[in-house]
Write a protein that holds these residues in place. Structure first.
Motif, PDB file in Angstrom:
ATOM      1  N   SER A 197      22.517  34.704  42.598  1.00  0.00           N
ATOM      2  CA  SER A 197      23.620  35.638  42.380  1.00  0.00           C
ATOM      3  C   SER A 197      24.709  35.009  41.527  1.00  0.00           C
ATOM      4  O   SER A 197      25.269  35.665  40.631  1.00  0.00           O
ATOM      5  CB  SER A 197      24.200  36.083  43.729  1.00  0.00           C
ATOM      6  N   GLU A 249      24.372  32.530  39.323  1.00  0.00           N
ATOM      7  CA  GLU A 249      23.888  32.373  37.951  1.00  0.00           C
ATOM      8  C   GLU A 249      23.800  33.719  37.242  1.00  0.00           C
ATOM      9  O   GLU A 249      24.083  33.817  36.039  1.00  0.00           O
ATOM     10  CB  GLU A 249      22.524  31.686  37.966  1.00  0.00           C
ATOM     11  N   SER A 250      23.415  34.760  37.973  1.00  0.00           N
ATOM     12  CA  SER A 250      23.334  36.089  37.368  1.00  0.00           C
ATOM     13  C   SER A 250      24.718  36.592  36.982  1.00  0.00           C
ATOM     14  O   SER A 250      24.899  37.199  35.913  1.00  0.00           O
ATOM     15  CB  SER A 250      22.671  37.072  38.334  1.00  0.00           C
ATOM     16  N   THR A 293      25.981  35.277  33.697  1.00  0.00           N
ATOM     17  CA  THR A 293      25.363  35.792  32.473  1.00  0.00           C
ATOM     18  C   THR A 293      25.797  37.212  32.136  1.00  0.00           C
ATOM     19  O   THR A 293      25.425  37.719  31.078  1.00  0.00           O
ATOM     20  CB  THR A 293      23.833  35.757  32.599  1.00  0.00           C
TER      21      THR A 293
END
Length: 287
Positions: free
Chosen positions: A104, A106-107, A110
């Protein structure tokens, strides 16, 4: 046959050239912006009220809003990020929950900032009814800050040597006492660096704040009302160049660019110098 010493010298020269090229690009970029913008930076411009039609307006409210929104967003971000980083580094195991938290984070890192701005507009501006305001911009900007701060905190905590923990626990300290009095002080320089980088990025953010803080400002300076309109310096630069009617919009944009660069440099120095001092002090205490 080429000797290993020649290869080493050639690689060293290439690395120096690469560094000089990067430094040269930075100097040219900053020098050009400061050359165009410094003549615009008068006391009246920095502290004055903006003008929608006539030339000679200032950016005082936008400068105040930039720091006000930055401070609020960091106040919201830092406790959550440090708590999450400590949990991932010290408490979390190798299970699905930990993997989900990291995925979550890392998402979220981005996600384009304009998408975060649209999300903030839907949730804070429309659903919660705060309108285009400083609090709406701060809460949405928190979503931009969190991924970097969480990752930096986790990595900084992990870099603290294991024998620090073992020595503290051997002396009878609890897990929390070890984290609070041993691990966090030694991880602080890395955390400060992460906060500095995040704050510099947030200070120049536009897409998020256009959709949440708006493109207008309060006529009171300073205005600490969190529900007041919160146009920042970066947003004002975009606004005057995109839809502005003022005849001196080029000069305003040049002045804002120079002011942003100077502000970010001063801000970085304010945090970098104490960080270096803490690092030297900790390094000296290890011997």
């Amino acid at each position: 046959m080429v000797s290993s010493r020649s290869v080493d010298k050639a690689a060293t020269v290439l690395m120096w050239l690469a560094g000089i090229v990067i430094l040269g690009i930075l100097v040219i970029f900053l020098g050009y912006i400061l050359y165009k913008g410094l003549p615009v930076l008068t006391f009246k411009f920095i502290t004055g009220m903006p003008s929608d039609i006539y030339a000679g307006g200032g950016v005082g409210p936008q400068l105040f809003n930039s720091f006000y929104i930055l401070v609020l967003s960091m106040l919201f971000s830092i406790p959550v990020a440090i708590g999450a980083g400590i949990y991932l580094a010290e408490y979390a195991g190798n299970d699905r929950l930990t993997d989900m938290i990291r995925l979550s984070t890392e998402s979220l890192a981005t996600v384009p900032s304009i998408v975060l701005g649209l999300f903030g507009m839907i949730i804070f501006v429309n659903m919660l009814g705060v309108g285009f305001s400083i609090i709406g911009g701060s809460l949405t900007l928190m979503l931009l800050n969190l991924p970097v701060l969480v990752r930096v905190t986790e990595e900084s905590v992990r870099t603290v040597p294991a024998y620090y923990r073992e020595a503290s626990l051997a002396l009878g300290a609890t897990k929390w006492q070890t984290i609070w009095r041993v691990i966090l002080p030694n991880a602080l320089p890395g955390i400060i660096t992460g906060i500095t980088l995040t704050a510099g990025r947030a200070l120049g953010e536009t897409a998020i704040l256009i959709f949440t803080a708006g493109t207008t400002v309060s006529r009171n300076l300073p205005d600490f009302d969190i529900l007041a309109a919160g146009e920042t310096l970066a947003v004002h630069m975009w606004y005057v160049m995109a839809v502005g009617l003022v005849p001196d919009r080029i000069e305003i944009a040049n002045g804002i660019g120079a002011l942003l660069i100077i502000t970010i440099l001063i801000f970085n120095l304010m945090f970098t110098l104490p960080s270096k001092y803490i690092q030297r002090k900790l390094a000296g205490s290890d011997h």
